[in-house]
Design a protein around this motif. Structure first.
Motif, mmCIF file in Angstrom:
data_model
loop_
_atom_site.group_PDB
_atom_site.id
_atom_site.type_symbol
_atom_site.label_atom_id
_atom_site.label_comp_id
_atom_site.label_asym_id
_atom_site.label_seq_id
_atom_site.Cartn_x
_atom_site.Cartn_y
_atom_site.Cartn_z
ATOM 1 N N TRP A 34 0.828 -1.209 0.000
ATOM 2 C CA TRP A 34 0.000 0.000 0.000
ATOM 3 C C TRP A 34 0.861 1.258 0.000
ATOM 4 O O TRP A 34 0.546 2.236 -0.683
ATOM 5 C CB TRP A 34 -0.956 -0.011 1.198
ATOM 6 C CG TRP A 34 -2.257 -0.647 0.836
ATOM 7 C CD1 TRP A 34 -2.593 -1.959 0.983
ATOM 8 C CD2 TRP A 34 -3.379 -0.004 0.239
ATOM 9 N NE1 TRP A 34 -3.867 -2.167 0.519
ATOM 10 C CE2 TRP A 34 -4.377 -0.975 0.061
ATOM 11 C CE3 TRP A 34 -3.647 1.302 -0.153
ATOM 12 C CZ2 TRP A 34 -5.611 -0.685 -0.498
ATOM 13 C CZ3 TRP A 34 -4.875 1.599 -0.709
ATOM 14 C CH2 TRP A 34 -5.839 0.613 -0.887
ATOM 15 N N GLY A 88 -3.682 3.338 -5.973
ATOM 16 C CA GLY A 88 -2.394 3.976 -6.222
ATOM 17 C C GLY A 88 -2.316 4.616 -7.598
ATOM 18 O O GLY A 88 -1.832 5.741 -7.741
ATOM 19 N N PHE A 89 -2.815 3.927 -8.611
ATOM 20 C CA PHE A 89 -2.779 4.503 -9.951
ATOM 21 C C PHE A 89 -3.778 5.644 -10.107
ATOM 22 O O PHE A 89 -3.541 6.581 -10.868
ATOM 23 C CB PHE A 89 -2.972 3.429 -11.023
ATOM 24 C CG PHE A 89 -1.694 2.708 -11.349
ATOM 25 C CD1 PHE A 89 -0.728 3.303 -12.135
ATOM 26 C CD2 PHE A 89 -1.445 1.439 -10.846
ATOM 27 C CE1 PHE A 89 0.464 2.653 -12.423
ATOM 28 C CE2 PHE A 89 -0.264 0.783 -11.128
ATOM 29 C CZ PHE A 89 0.702 1.385 -11.921
ATOM 30 N N THR A 139 3.854 1.603 -1.272
ATOM 31 C CA THR A 139 4.484 1.731 -2.585
ATOM 32 C C THR A 139 3.532 2.374 -3.584
ATOM 33 O O THR A 139 3.879 3.335 -4.272
ATOM 34 C CB THR A 139 4.946 0.356 -3.092
ATOM 35 O OG1 THR A 139 5.883 -0.186 -2.164
ATOM 36 C CG2 THR A 139 5.568 0.454 -4.469
ATOM 37 N N PHE A 140 2.326 1.841 -3.680
ATOM 38 C CA PHE A 140 1.369 2.373 -4.642
ATOM 39 C C PHE A 140 0.867 3.758 -4.241
ATOM 40 O O PHE A 140 0.678 4.629 -5.090
ATOM 41 C CB PHE A 140 0.196 1.410 -4.831
ATOM 42 C CG PHE A 140 0.509 0.258 -5.739
ATOM 43 C CD1 PHE A 140 0.622 0.442 -7.103
ATOM 44 C CD2 PHE A 140 0.704 -1.008 -5.224
ATOM 45 C CE1 PHE A 140 0.919 -0.607 -7.953
ATOM 46 C CE2 PHE A 140 0.997 -2.077 -6.064
ATOM 47 C CZ PHE A 140 1.104 -1.880 -7.426
ATOM 48 N N MET A 180 -3.521 -1.331 -5.918
ATOM 49 C CA MET A 180 -3.127 -1.024 -7.295
ATOM 50 C C MET A 180 -4.046 0.016 -7.943
ATOM 51 O O MET A 180 -3.558 1.052 -8.394
ATOM 52 C CB MET A 180 -3.079 -2.308 -8.120
ATOM 53 C CG MET A 180 -2.532 -2.144 -9.489
ATOM 54 S SD MET A 180 -2.396 -3.790 -10.222
ATOM 55 C CE MET A 180 -2.053 -3.356 -11.891
#
Length: 170
Positions: free
Chosen positions: A54, A135-136, A56-57, A132
């Motif tokens: 979490w 994050g994006f 990282t994204f 994912m």
């Protein structure tokens, strides 16, 4: 609009700080328990791994704002100013399309995993894989907020790092 952007960046930064603190506490407690009681938390490694995913994204957008991702600028540097702007515009559009595609793929993947549960914590994997698309989506918002100064002048929002929690001005 600048105020909303500042709030958005600050909240994103604080979310990362909370996740890092939680991960540090879980891992620290597990180490302390392992060496003082010879028992460890069976879910600690799993929780730390999912918090790292979490982070990282969720943090990629903040890194994008400051130009912290890997970049090769040889072609851009060789072009005249107008060519540089066109190239940066194409890069921004390409990133936007890629990020949108990854939100779509991430949502599909998370939905496919909704009925499986994690081994130790027994939570549905959809909560892990939701990192994912979330994050994006954050990357899309950050990209749209920095697109104009990046395309026109090749500038990143270096000044926004002062608004992040834990900074000298934050």
């Amino acid at each position: 609009m600048k105020k909303l952007e500042s709030i958005f960046v600050t909240l994103n930064g604080w979310a990362l700080i909370v996740m890092l603190a939680a991960m540090s506490l879980v891992v620290g407690a597990n180490i302390l328990l392992r060496y003082t009681t010879a028992h460890s938390l069976p879910w600690a490694d799993e929780a730390a791994r999912y918090l790292m995913i979490w982070m990282t994204f969720s943090g990629a957008g903040l890194v994008l704002r400051t130009g912290g991702h890997v970049a090769i600028t040889n072609l851009q540097d060789a072009l005249p100013v107008k060519g540089q702007q066109i190239l940066r515009g194409a890069i921004t559009l390409g990133l936007l399309l890629f990020f949108c595609f990854m939100v779509y793929v991430g949502m599909q993947y998370a939905q496919r995993m909704q009925y499986q549960v994690t081994p130790a914590m027994r939570i549905p994997f959809i909560y892990v894989y939701a990192a994912m698309p979330v994050g994006f989506t954050l990357l899309i918002v950050h990209l749209l907020l920095i697109a104009r100064p990046f395309i026109t002048a090749g500038e990143y929002k270096h000044g926004d790092t002062n608004a992040l929690p834990g900074s000298a001005n934050g």
